[in-house]
Motif scaffolding. Structure first.
Motif, PDB file in Angstrom:
ATOM      1  N   VAL A  76       0.840  -1.195   0.000  1.00 32.51           N
ATOM      2  CA  VAL A  76       0.000   0.000   0.000  1.00 32.51           C
ATOM      3  C   VAL A  76       0.874   1.244   0.000  1.00 32.51           C
ATOM      4  CG1 VAL A  76      -1.793   1.278   1.196  1.00 32.51           C
ATOM      5  CG2 VAL A  76      -1.816  -1.226   1.240  1.00 32.51           C
ATOM      6  N   LEU A  77       0.680   2.078  -0.992  1.00 36.10           N
ATOM      7  CA  LEU A  77       1.416   3.343  -1.067  1.00 36.10           C
ATOM      8  C   LEU A  77       0.689   4.429  -0.305  1.00 36.10           C
ATOM      9  CD1 LEU A  77       2.663   3.696  -4.755  1.00 36.10           C
ATOM     10  CD2 LEU A  77       4.039   3.771  -2.675  1.00 36.10           C
ATOM     11  N   ALA A  78      -0.610   4.485  -0.504  1.00 33.10           N
ATOM     12  CA  ALA A  78      -1.414   5.532   0.137  1.00 33.10           C
ATOM     13  C   ALA A  78      -2.839   5.059   0.270  1.00 33.10           C
ATOM     14  CB  ALA A  78      -1.350   6.813  -0.695  1.00 33.10           C
ATOM     15  N   GLY A  79      -3.539   5.627   1.262  1.00 33.67           N
ATOM     16  CA  GLY A  79      -4.931   5.261   1.471  1.00 33.67           C
ATOM     17  C   GLY A  79      -5.090   4.132   2.461  1.00 33.67           C
ATOM     18  N   MET A  80      -6.339   3.749   2.679  1.00 30.67           N
ATOM     19  CA  MET A  80      -6.634   2.731   3.686  1.00 30.67           C
ATOM     20  C   MET A  80      -7.555   1.674   3.095  1.00 30.67           C
ATOM     21  SD  MET A  80      -6.295   1.944   6.968  1.00 30.67           S
ATOM     22  CE  MET A  80      -5.631   3.496   7.530  1.00 30.67           C
ATOM     23  N   PHE A  81      -7.211   0.419   3.357  1.00 36.11           N
ATOM     24  CA  PHE A  81      -8.036  -0.705   2.907  1.00 36.11           C
ATOM     25  C   PHE A  81      -8.648  -1.412   4.102  1.00 36.11           C
ATOM     26  CE2 PHE A  81      -5.167  -0.136  -0.634  1.00 36.11           C
ATOM     27  CZ  PHE A  81      -5.924  -0.467  -1.740  1.00 36.11           C
ATOM     28  N   LYS A  82      -9.739  -2.136   3.835  1.00 38.62           N
ATOM     29  CA  LYS A  82     -10.176  -3.122   4.816  1.00 38.62           C
ATOM     30  C   LYS A  82     -10.115  -4.486   4.170  1.00 38.62           C
ATOM     31  CE  LYS A  82     -15.205  -3.046   4.007  1.00 38.62           C
ATOM     32  NZ  LYS A  82     -16.549  -3.150   4.609  1.00 38.62           N
ATOM     33  N   ILE A  95     -11.041  -8.406   8.972  1.00 37.44           N
ATOM     34  CA  ILE A  95      -9.851  -9.103   9.460  1.00 37.44           C
ATOM     35  C   ILE A  95      -8.749  -8.124   9.786  1.00 37.44           C
ATOM     36  CG2 ILE A  95      -8.060 -10.689   8.740  1.00 37.44           C
ATOM     37  CD1 ILE A  95     -10.250 -12.367   8.367  1.00 37.44           C
ATOM     38  N   ASP A  96      -8.710  -7.044   9.028  1.00 41.38           N
ATOM     39  CA  ASP A  96      -7.558  -6.166   9.128  1.00 41.38           C
ATOM     40  C   ASP A  96      -7.846  -4.855   8.405  1.00 41.38           C
ATOM     41  OD1 ASP A  96      -4.984  -5.365   9.691  1.00 41.38           O
ATOM     42  OD2 ASP A  96      -4.145  -6.211   7.854  1.00 41.38           O
ATOM     43  N   PHE A  97      -7.197  -3.803   8.863  1.00 41.63           N
ATOM     44  CA  PHE A  97      -7.169  -2.556   8.110  1.00 41.63           C
ATOM     45  C   PHE A  97      -5.724  -2.315   7.689  1.00 41.63           C
ATOM     46  CE2 PHE A  97     -10.786  -1.967  11.031  1.00 41.63           C
ATOM     47  CZ  PHE A  97     -11.790  -1.727  10.106  1.00 41.63           C
ATOM     48  N   SER A 116      -9.394 -13.871   1.741  1.00 41.73           N
ATOM     49  CA  SER A 116     -10.128 -12.687   2.164  1.00 41.73           C
ATOM     50  C   SER A 116     -10.121 -11.666   1.030  1.00 41.73           C
ATOM     51  CB  SER A 116      -9.474 -12.083   3.415  1.00 41.73           C
ATOM     52  OG  SER A 116      -8.132 -11.742   3.144  1.00 41.73           O
ATOM     53  N   ALA A 117     -11.074 -10.740   1.083  1.00 44.55           N
ATOM     54  CA  ALA A 117     -11.150  -9.683   0.079  1.00 44.55           C
ATOM     55  C   ALA A 117     -10.521  -8.419   0.629  1.00 44.55           C
ATOM     56  CB  ALA A 117     -12.604  -9.433  -0.309  1.00 44.55           C
ATOM     57  N   ALA A 155       2.376  -7.911   9.454  1.00 42.13           N
ATOM     58  CA  ALA A 155       0.972  -8.268   9.287  1.00 42.13           C
ATOM     59  C   ALA A 155       0.565  -9.319  10.310  1.00 42.13           C
ATOM     60  CB  ALA A 155       0.736  -8.785   7.871  1.00 42.13           C
ATOM     61  N   LEU A 156       1.454 -10.267  10.528  1.00 39.87           N
ATOM     62  CA  LEU A 156       1.170 -11.329  11.484  1.00 39.87           C
ATOM     63  C   LEU A 156       1.062 -10.761  12.893  1.00 39.87           C
ATOM     64  CD1 LEU A 156       0.816 -14.383  11.189  1.00 39.87           C
ATOM     65  CD2 LEU A 156       3.168 -14.659  11.922  1.00 39.87           C
ATOM     66  N   ALA A 157       2.001  -9.916  13.256  1.00 42.24           N
ATOM     67  CA  ALA A 157       1.973  -9.311  14.581  1.00 42.24           C
ATOM     68  C   ALA A 157       0.712  -8.471  14.760  1.00 42.24           C
ATOM     69  CB  ALA A 157       3.217  -8.455  14.791  1.00 42.24           C
ATOM     70  N   CYS A 158       0.260  -7.890  13.651  1.00 43.02           N
ATOM     71  CA  CYS A 158      -0.942  -7.071  13.687  1.00 43.02           C
ATOM     72  C   CYS A 158      -2.164  -7.926  14.024  1.00 43.02           C
ATOM     73  CB  CYS A 158      -1.112  -6.373  12.343  1.00 43.02           C
ATOM     74  SG  CYS A 158      -2.446  -5.199  12.288  1.00 43.02           S
TER      75      CYS A 158
END
Lengths: 279, 279
Positions: A76-82, A95-97, A116-117, A155-158
Motif C-alpha cells: 500500500v502506497l497511500a490510502g486505507m483498505f479493509k 480481518i484487518d485494516f 479474504s477480500a 501483518a502477522l503481529a498485527c
DNA sequence: CGTGATCTTGAAGGGGGTCAACTGGAGTGG
DNA sequence: CCACTCCAGTTGACCCCCTTCAAGATCACG
C-alpha cells in the motif's frame, strides 16, 4: 482533510510521471517498494530496472475478491483498505485494516487463492508485485526477500494485536484498545497520536471488534462521557492518553487487584472497567 | 496414547542418530526443512550441507519468551505448541496452536523481539533457522525463500480463521468452528478428521475462543447432548460432520433466513443456533 | 491415598445482542 | 429551495447468554 489532498496530489504527480516518460521502466519499480519499506534502493541498483504495476483505486473499489486466484502481492502506497471475509449470510468479518507500507494479499500465497477480500476505504494506490515473478525477483534483488518477510511479519503481529483486542470482554475496553492501536500506528507514521481520522464506518469497527455496531456507538459515548476522548463523526481526539491506556489494559471483570504495574498516571487510574470521569 | 508413544520413539531415535554421528553435518540440515515443507531437497543439493540446530522440548517447556530477542525461526517437526501473550494481570491470550510443519517465531522478524511466547504442550521437536543466517541462506538456497513465505502465509491465513471463529456470537458455535478447524487440519496431515486428540486444556481453548473456560465445558456438553460429538476428556469424536459443519456456519442470532446454500445434509439441518438432537 | 490441577455443573446477576425509533447528512429530482 | 429517499450513527428497552462465583467431580502424580 489537508492530508488526503496532499496524498491525492502525490499520486496524481506520480501518475503524471509515469505517463510522461515512456514504457521503459518509467513508472514504478521495485526500488519504490524498497524505499517505501525503509530500505535504501541505492544498495540494489537492479531494483530501479524492474518495473512494477501501480494500481489506483477509488473508495469502494475492490483490490481483490475473496476466493479469486492470487496474482500479486500488494504494497500500500497511500490510502486505507479493509480486508474481510464474507459469511454465507452476508455477514462481513473484518480481518484487518491496511494503510501505507502495509502488505496485502500475502495470506493467499499458501493456497494461491485469496482467503479474504480487500476493498479501498478511500482513494488508494498500491504497488503490485506479480507472484509469477516473485521467486525470480528475490533471486535478482536479495533485499526484496527481507522486505517481504518483514512486511509479512508485521501483518502477522498485527493479527496478534487484533486477537488481544477481541480478548477483552467489555466492549468499551475493546474500543479503547482499538483506539490505542490506531494511535500507536499513526504515531509510527509520523502523524499525531492524539487526533485520529478513522476511515472506516462504525459497522466495520464493530465487525473488527466482534460486537454489534450499536454497541460501538454506545462505547464511543461512554468513553466521551468519561472524558477520555472527543468524537466528531469519524474524527477522534484522545484527551487523556494515560487514562485511556490504563483503561485499555483492564482485562477481565475482576482483576487479581494485585500489582498495578506501577503506572505513574496523572489521572486517578480507573483501573477496572468502571468508567468514571477522568477529572 | 499410542500416538504420543510413537512420537516419543521417533524423537528419541532421531536424537540417537544425531549423537552417534559426529559434528560434520550429521544432524539436521536445511534439506530437512525443505522436505518437511513438501519441497524435494534433491533440487537444492546445497541444502544438505547447511546444518541446522534441532531443539527438543518436554511438555511445558518454553521455546521462546514474550519480549525476548528473536534469534531464529522455528519449523515444528513434531508435537504441538501454543503461542500466547500474557497481560499485566496474568491473563494468557492464546494466539495460535502450532503443529507439524507450522512456523513459529515469524512474527518477531519485524521488530526483532518476540511479541508472543511459545510453549510445548507435549514432547516437541523443532528445527531452528538462525535469523542471522537467514539472508545468506536464502541467497544460497533460493527454494528456502518460498518455503518460508508459504509457511508464513499459512500462519497468516490461520489467524484469519481464528478471527472468523471468534466472530461467532454463540459460544457453542465458536466451539463447533474450533472443532471443524482442527478436523480439517488433522485431515490435511493425513490423520482422521473424525477423531481428534486435543493437546490443550479447556482453559487454553477458552482463551483462544475468547470465552470463559466454564463456558467451554458447557458448550462441549451442549454439543454432546445434541448428538454431534462424543467427548472423553481431551479426546473428541465427531459423530455427524455434516450437522456440525452446518451448525458451525450459523452466524448471528437471527440470520436472514434467505438462501441456505443448499446443503445436502443428511441431518435435519439445525441451521440456527437452536441446538437440537441430531436424530 | 492425599494433594493439586483440570473439568464439570449450578445459581445469580449483568452486559450486550436484538429490535425499534429517531436524528442528521448526502444525493436526487421536482 | 424543498420533498424525498437512503444510509450512517445514536439512543432506548427488553431479555437472553455468558461471566462470575462457588462447589463438586474427576484426573494426574507423588
Amino acid at each position: 482533510m489537508e492530508l488526503s489532498i496532499a496524498r491525492l496530489d502525490f499520486t496524481v504527480q506520480t501518475r503524471g510521471r509515469r505517463r510522461a516518460r515512456a514504457p521503459q521502466g518509467a513508472g514504478s519499480t521495485v526500488a519504490d517498494v524498497l524505499s517505501l519499506m525503509g530500505v535504501d534502493p541505492c544498495n540494489e541498483p537492479q531494483a530501479a530496472c524492474v518495473p512494477l504495476a501501480m494500481r489506483r483505486l477509488q473508495a469502494g473499489d475492490t483490490l481483490f475478491h475473496e476466493g479469486s486466484r492470487a496474482t500479486a502481492l500488494y504494497f500500500v502506497l497511500a490510502g486505507m483498505f479493509k480486508a474481510f471475509r464474507t459469511a454465507q449470510d452476508g455477514y462481513e468479518q473484518v480481518i484487518d485494516f491496511a494503510g501505507r507500507a502495509d502488505l496485502l494479499g500475502f495470506d493467499a500465497l499458501y493456497t494461491g487463492v485469496h482467503p479474504s477480500a480487500a476493498v479501498a476505504l478511500e482513494i488508494c494506490s498500491v504497488l503490485a508485485v506479480p507472484l509469477r515473478d516473485l521467486d525470480g525477483l528475490v533471486r535478482q534483488i536479495p533485499a526484496l526477500s527481507g522486505v517481504v518477510n518483514r512486511a509479512a511479519s508485521q501483518a502477522l503481529a498485527c493479527r496478534d494485536d487484533m486477537a488481544e483486542m477481541m480478548a477483552a470482554v467489555a466492549a468499551e475496553v475493546r474500543l479503547a484498545r482499538f483506539l490505542m492501536l490506531w494511535s500507536r500506528r499513526m504515531e509510527a507514521q509520523g502523524q499525531s497520536p492524539r487526533r485520529l481520522r478513522l476511515r472506516m464506518s462504525r459497522r466495520d469497527i464493530a465487525s473488527n471488534l466482534g460486537v454489534a455496531h450499536e454497541t460501538v456507538s454506545r462505547s464511543f459515548s461512554a468513553l466521551v462521557q468519561a472524558g477520555l476522548i472527543r468524537v466528531e463523526n469519524r474524527e477522534v481526539e484522545i484527551l487523556c492518553a494515560q487514562a485511556l491506556a490504563t483503561f485499555a489494559r483492564s482485562t477481565r471483570r475482576h482483576p487479581d487487584d494485585a500489582e498495578d504495574a506501577g503506572s505513574p498516571a496523572p489521572a486517578p487510574s480507573p483501573a477496572r472497567p468502571a468508567l468514571r470521569r477522568v477529572a
